[in-house]
Design a protein around this motif. Structure first.
Motif, short mmCIF file in Angstrom:
data_model
loop_
_atom_site.label_atom_id
_atom_site.label_comp_id
_atom_site.label_asym_id
_atom_site.label_seq_id
_atom_site.Cartn_x
_atom_site.Cartn_y
_atom_site.Cartn_z
N SER A 15 0.83 -1.21 0.00
CA SER A 15 0.00 0.00 0.00
C SER A 15 0.86 1.25 0.00
N ALA A 16 1.98 1.22 0.75
CA ALA A 16 2.87 2.38 0.79
C ALA A 16 3.50 2.63 -0.57
N LEU A 17 3.88 1.55 -1.27
CA LEU A 17 4.44 1.70 -2.62
C LEU A 17 3.37 2.18 -3.60
N LEU A 18 2.13 1.71 -3.41
CA LEU A 18 1.03 2.20 -4.24
C LEU A 18 0.80 3.69 -3.99
N PHE A 19 0.86 4.10 -2.72
CA PHE A 19 0.73 5.52 -2.39
C PHE A 19 1.82 6.33 -3.08
N ASP A 20 3.05 5.80 -3.08
CA ASP A 20 4.16 6.49 -3.74
C ASP A 20 3.92 6.60 -5.24
N TYR A 21 3.39 5.52 -5.83
CA TYR A 21 3.08 5.53 -7.26
C TYR A 21 2.02 6.60 -7.56
N ILE A 22 0.95 6.62 -6.76
CA ILE A 22 -0.11 7.61 -6.94
C ILE A 22 0.43 9.02 -6.70
N ASN A 23 1.28 9.15 -5.69
CA ASN A 23 1.93 10.44 -5.42
C ASN A 23 2.68 10.91 -6.66
N GLY A 24 3.33 9.96 -7.36
CA GLY A 24 4.08 10.31 -8.56
C GLY A 24 3.21 10.94 -9.62
N PHE A 25 2.09 10.28 -9.99
CA PHE A 25 1.27 10.87 -11.06
C PHE A 25 0.37 11.98 -10.54
N HIS A 26 0.05 11.94 -9.24
CA HIS A 26 -0.77 13.00 -8.64
C HIS A 26 0.01 14.31 -8.58
N ASP A 27 1.31 14.21 -8.28
CA ASP A 27 2.12 15.41 -8.08
C ASP A 27 3.08 15.69 -9.22
N THR A 28 2.92 14.97 -10.35
CA THR A 28 3.76 15.26 -11.52
C THR A 28 3.71 16.74 -11.87
N ALA A 29 2.52 17.32 -11.73
CA ALA A 29 2.33 18.72 -12.08
C ALA A 29 3.26 19.65 -11.32
N ASN A 30 3.63 19.26 -10.11
CA ASN A 30 4.49 20.12 -9.30
C ASN A 30 5.79 20.45 -10.02
N ALA A 31 6.35 19.47 -10.69
CA ALA A 31 7.64 19.67 -11.32
C ALA A 31 7.55 20.20 -12.74
N ILE A 32 6.49 19.80 -13.47
CA ILE A 32 6.54 20.05 -14.91
C ILE A 32 5.39 20.88 -15.45
N THR A 277 5.18 19.77 -1.79
CA THR A 277 5.61 20.34 -3.06
C THR A 277 4.43 20.99 -3.78
N THR A 278 3.25 20.40 -3.61
CA THR A 278 2.04 20.96 -4.22
C THR A 278 1.79 22.37 -3.71
N HIS A 279 1.81 22.54 -2.41
CA HIS A 279 1.53 23.84 -1.82
C HIS A 279 2.59 24.88 -2.19
N VAL A 280 3.85 24.45 -2.14
CA VAL A 280 4.93 25.41 -2.39
C VAL A 280 4.89 25.93 -3.82
N ILE A 281 4.75 25.02 -4.79
CA ILE A 281 4.82 25.49 -6.17
C ILE A 281 3.56 26.26 -6.58
N THR A 282 2.40 25.85 -6.10
CA THR A 282 1.20 26.61 -6.45
C THR A 282 1.23 27.99 -5.78
N SER A 283 1.80 28.07 -4.59
CA SER A 283 1.95 29.36 -3.93
C SER A 283 2.95 30.24 -4.66
N ALA A 284 4.03 29.62 -5.16
CA ALA A 284 5.01 30.38 -5.94
C ALA A 284 4.38 30.90 -7.23
N ILE A 285 3.52 30.09 -7.85
CA ILE A 285 2.79 30.55 -9.05
C ILE A 285 1.92 31.75 -8.69
N LEU A 286 1.25 31.67 -7.53
CA LEU A 286 0.44 32.80 -7.07
C LEU A 286 1.29 34.05 -6.89
#
Length: 333
Positions: A15-32, A277-286
Motif C-alpha cells: 500500500s505504501a508503494l502504491l501511495f508512492d506511485y499515486i503520489n508520482g502521477f498526482h504530483d507530476t504537475a508540481n515539477a513540470i 511540493t504541491t503547496h509550495v509550487i502553487t503558492s510560488a505561481i500565485l
C-alpha cells in the motif's frame, strides 16, 4: 497469528508503494506543469525527465522519512492495521482530488491518514503533539514562503531585464526553464518519496524486523522506483489546473516559479522538515502572478485549490479513522 501479521506487513508495504506511485502521477504537475504550459518541453519529454530525477532525488536523504516515521507517533506503539488504514485513507483522498483535478497535498494526506488511524486505535493521547505541531507548522508556513519567494524572484527578474525585449527574453528563459524544472523534479523526489519510506520503516519496526528506526536501502530503492513509475504515468488533469488554468505563464515566469519552489523544498528537506511540493509550487505561481497584477490570477481556481488544502488533513484523517473502524473486526487491532 504470525502468518496474519506477516500478511499485514506485506499489505502495508504494498500500500505504501502504491501511495508512492499515486503520489508520482498526482504530483507530476508540481515539477513540470509550468514548463509544459510555456512549451519549454513537451508533455512526454517533461514527464520522462521528471520521472528520472524523481528517482535520483528519492535516493539522496532520509531525514524527512525519520520525521514522518517518528514525529507523529512512536512506531513501537502502533500496529500494522493502524499503518495500513492510514495509508489507505491517504490513497482514497489522493484519488478523489486527482479525479477532480485538484492539486491537493499528498504530504497532508499521509499525515492526516496516520493521525486518523492512530486516534481510532489509541485515542488522541497516542499522538506526539510536539512533533505533529512542528510538521503541520512547516506545511502551513512553506506555502507562504513560496509565494513570497516567487513574488520577489519575479520582481527582481523584471527589474534586471526591464530593458529587454519580451520575445528574446522568453526565448532565452525557455532553455533555462528546462534546468529549473529539472531541479524542481529532483526536489520533488527528495521531499515526497521519503514520506512512504518513513511509513514502511515504521511498519518494519512495529513488526520487529528492525530494532531501531533506520530506513533500509531496499526501502529507499523501492519507493524511488514507485514514485518514478507513477511520475512516468503522468497526471494531465492536475497539470492543466496548475499550468494552464491558475495563472498564464511565460518561460521567465516558469523559471522563477520553479527556482523559488525548489529552493524552499530543498532547504526544508536538508533540515528534515516535510514540505508539500504541491503547496509550495502553487503558492510560488500565485506570487509570480501577483507580481504582474491581481487580475493575472484566476481566483476561482485559487479558491478551489485553497479549499482542497484546508480539508485534506481532516478529510484523510476521517477516512482512515473509518477504515480502521471497519477493518478491525476482521483483522484485529
Amino acid at each position: 497469528m504470525p502468518e496474519t501479521t506477516l500478511v499485514l506487513l506485506v499489505a502495508v508495504i504494498g500500500s505504501a508503494l502504491l501511495f508512492d506511485y499515486i503520489n508520482g502521477f498526482h504530483d507530476t504537475a508540481n515539477a513540470i506543469a509550468t514548463c509544459v504550459s510555456t512549451r519549454a518541453l513537451s508533455v512526454r519529454a517533461a514527464i520522462i525527465m521528471a520521472a528520472g530525477l524523481n528517482f535520483v532525488g528519492a535516493m539522496i536523504s532520509t531525514k524527512v522519512a525519520s520525521t514522518i516515521g517518528k514525529g507523529i507517533v512512536d512506531a513501537n506503539n502502533i500496529t500494522q492495521v493502524v499503518v495500513l488504514a492510514g495509508i489507505l485513507g491517504a490513497i482514497v483522498w489522493n484519488l478523489i482530488t486527482w479525479y477532480y483535478g485538484l492539486p491537493s497535498s499528498s504530504s497532508h494526506a499521509i499525515i492526516g491518514g496516520l493521525v486518523g488511524s492512530v486516534v481510532a486505535h489509541a485515542g488522541f493521547g497516542a499522538l506526539h503533539w510536539k512533533g505533529l505541531q512542528k510538521i503541520v507548522t512547516v506545511l502551513l508556513v512553506s506555502p507562504v514562503v513560496g509565494a513570497i519567494f516567487g513574488f520577489l524572484f519575479m520582481v527582481g527578474m523584471m527589474w534586471t531585464f526591464r530593458n529587454s525585449a519580451p520575445y528574446g527574453l522568453n526565448k532565452n528563459f525557455r532553455k533555462l526553464q528546462i534546468l529549473s524544472a529539472a531541479v524542481m523534479a529532483f526536489s520533488h523526489g527528495t521531499a515526497d518519496a521519503q514520506k512512504s519510506m518513513g511509513v514502511i520503516t515504521m511498519a518494519l519496526v512495529s513488526y520487529g524486523t528492525l530494532a531501531t528506526f533506520e530506513v533500509p536501502t531496499w526501502v529507499k530503492i523501492g519507493c524511488a522506483i514507485a514514485m518514478a513509475l507513477g511520475t512516468a504515468a503522468g497526471g494531465w488533469r492536475i497539470i492543466k489546473t496548475v499550468g494552464h488554468d491558475f495563472v498564464k505563464l511565460q518561460p521567465v515566469h516558469g523559471f522563477c516559479v520553479e527556482t523559488a519552489s525548489a529552493g524552499v523544498i530543498l532547504g526544508a528537506a536538508a533540515m528534515g522538515l516535510p514540505t508539500s511540493t504541491t503547496h509550495v509550487i502553487t503558492s510560488a505561481i500565485l506570487g509570480v502572478g501577483l507580481s504582474k497584477r491581481m487580475s493575472a490570477v484566476n481566483w476561482g481556481v485559487a479558491y478551489r485549490i485553497v479549499a482542497a488544502w484546508v480539508i485534506t488533513i481532516p478529510a484523510s484523517a476521517f477516512m482512515s479513522f473509518m477504515l480502521y473502524t471497519v477493518v478491525t473486526p476482521f483483522l484485529g487491532r
